[in-house]
Structures are given as C-alpha cells and as structure tokens.
Write an enzyme that holds these catalytic residues in place. Sequence first.
Site, short mmCIF file in Angstrom:
data_model
loop_
_atom_site.label_atom_id
_atom_site.label_comp_id
_atom_site.label_asym_id
_atom_site.label_seq_id
_atom_site.Cartn_x
_atom_site.Cartn_y
_atom_site.Cartn_z
N GLN A 44 5.86 -37.76 -47.56
CA GLN A 44 5.61 -36.47 -46.92
C GLN A 44 6.94 -35.72 -46.85
O GLN A 44 7.88 -36.17 -46.19
CB GLN A 44 5.04 -36.64 -45.51
N TYR B 126 6.08 -26.45 -38.65
CA TYR B 126 7.31 -26.51 -39.44
C TYR B 126 7.31 -25.41 -40.50
O TYR B 126 6.52 -24.47 -40.42
CB TYR B 126 7.49 -27.92 -40.00
N GLY C 209 -3.03 -42.09 -37.16
CA GLY C 209 -1.62 -41.98 -36.82
C GLY C 209 -1.16 -42.97 -35.78
O GLY C 209 -0.68 -44.05 -36.10
#
Length: 384
Positions: free
Chosen positions: A107, A190, A335
């Site tokens: 990622q 982001y 996650g």
Amino acid sequence: MSSTLASAVSNLFEPLQLGSITVQNRIQMAALTRNRAPNAVPTDLMREHYAQRARGGTGLIVAEAILIIRQGTEWAEAPGIWSCEQVAAWKKITDAVHAEGSHIYAQLWHLGRVSHPEAPQQKLAGTPVYAPSAISARGGKFRFIPGQPGYTTPTEIEDPTLLIEQFRLAAINAKEAGFDGVELHGANGYLIAQFLDSGANQRTDKWGGSVENRSRFGLEVLKVFKSVFGANVAVKLSYAGGYNDVGMPLPETIETFTYFISEADKLGLSYFALVRYVARLDITLDGKLRAIQHDVLETYRPYIKNAKLYLNGEVSGEEGAKLVEEGKIDGVSIGLLYVTHPDVGNRIRDGKPLDNVPNFPAMQIGGDDETRWYIGYNDYPAAS
C-alpha cells in the site's frame, strides 16, 4: 468445526483471481500501521510478523502503508520505499510471505497536508509539507513531536505531476522488492483523498474545481501504477470520510466517488477496497461527528463492473460469506483483528473465536529496544 459453521463461511475459502495472480482465499489482511521500522527501514521483526499472518490462512496481505518519499508521517517509525536499503529489507518480507503460500501487495502512501515540519523524515527531506491547497486539516495531534502540535498549513504543490512521478518510482521499487501488486492509499484523508475533497482542494487549475479535475490526480497515479504492475493495481477508498478532516456534503460525495470509481474501474484494476462507516472510528470536530454517513456498499457497488471488491469495516466472517454469496462483494478485508491474531483466516475457517486481548499501550510503541517492540506485535498466540 461444526458442519453448519463450515458451510456458512466455506465460500470465503474459494480461490480468487486478482489481476494476474490467484489468491488461495477471499480473506484480506488490511494495511495496519504499527511503527516498527526505525529510520523508515523494515526489520526482521516485521518479516516475522508478516510470515506469521501468511501462515495463518490469509489469501492476500496488504503491507502497512509505505511512505513513497520522506514526507513526514503522522506515525513514528513508519516504513518507506525510496532507498535501496528499504527495497532489500522489503524483499526479505515478500520472500517470507511467498514461502508461506500467500501473496502481498504494497500500500503506497503520501501524507499530503497531514504531516508536520518537525516530523523526523520531513526534516530530513528538507521540503515543505505539500498538499493540493494551502488549507490545514482540523484536529489531530502529533504524539511523537514535543508539545503534541496539530496540523500545519501546507504549501500548495505547484506541479502535481512531480508527486505522480514519485508514486511511479515507488511502484518501481515495490516491484523490485517482490510485491505482487500495489494498492493506492486513497482513504483516511491522505493525499489522494485531499485531491478528491473539495474542502481540501480549492485549486483553480486542471487539478481542482470540477469532479473530473479533482479526480484527475488519483486517476493519473493509478495509470502510472498500471505502467509498472499491469493488472495488479488496486485502490482503497473511504467515502464516508471524517478522519483527517475530509468529507463533503452527501450529494457531492456521491457525485465525486461514483465518477472516480467509474473511471478507475475502466483502467482494469485488480480490486477496490471500500471502507464502510464504523462509528467507533468517527471523529468529532466543532461539536459534530465529521463522517458523512451513508451505505457505502449499496451506493457504489453498481459502479464497479470489472474489478473485484473487498469490503472493510468490522466485517465478520459470516457476514462476509453472506455478502459473497449474494454477489455483493468478492472478499472481506480485515484490519484490527489482524493486529491481535496471526491466524485470522484459520480461525474463521475452523470456527474458533477471535479472542486475543489487545495490548493497546504496545500497539504504536516506538524506540530502540527490539524486545519492547516484540510485545504487542509478534507475541499474540495462534489458536491451538
């Protein structure tokens, strides 16, 4: 495991074609920032961590968010991929994952405006904190910087193509490091999300304004990723917004992301990872919840016609299997449970509880003591 439970989740353990590779099952380990890379260089401790989780029944691992340049991070000791030393260290990790029969994507990550001039890597870079526009994010604090400051006002990047080239070089390094593919970090406020968001991006050139212009940057990054990795390119998006002070009014959110998804899907991506709304991850700004709550899956699923789809956001094995059966998703992206369990896939398959207790004080620890780094990282047990 009872036959009833085995039947309930069995379709999660069917192979899945992702671009040019076939993963062994439909369980994905999502990227998880853990602060175990001193000076932004991956370690043998990280190699053990990923090997554990590959061994534990994971179809596809997505490595923690990897900095493409020395853009100082919100998190201390996050890894990068701009140097030969980093590439060599990541190669040890990808080799270990492959030896366990799993696959791994990188990622790739740029912080944009949610960096700080005093962050160690930012200081070493000797460059300003760049973003689409000179608009600071509200909230947040840098726990590893004295005084725990909030976000600074960034410098507007004059030529965004310079950032696109940095993404391309990072993809080349990821290829050399042995990753099977790359996932563009388009979530959590982001850089990619900042270009998409009209509150963070108020440019008047071809990179801002209209939906098409705000989508341009992310789409161009995906194109350069495709030039390096071919079909093995993905993107993660969190449309509900909120984190790091992004999120547009609902009609604009839907208009922006339906366009972005439709155009990205035409590029021939391997998968989208969609993050649905999770209440405990919402933030409060000015006395209000920041996220734009809506049904991510129902809203955007119709626009993904070619790529596979992973859903992220507290999706259980049984719920994920049901959604796969209904044709709504192709796999589940998990996650937090992967922080505390090296064997999430095996436990789901075998009907065993995901009951390891999180060691929260140790989760984001940094420093020079490797024994201390091991705790809350590689010491969670697999089920017997």
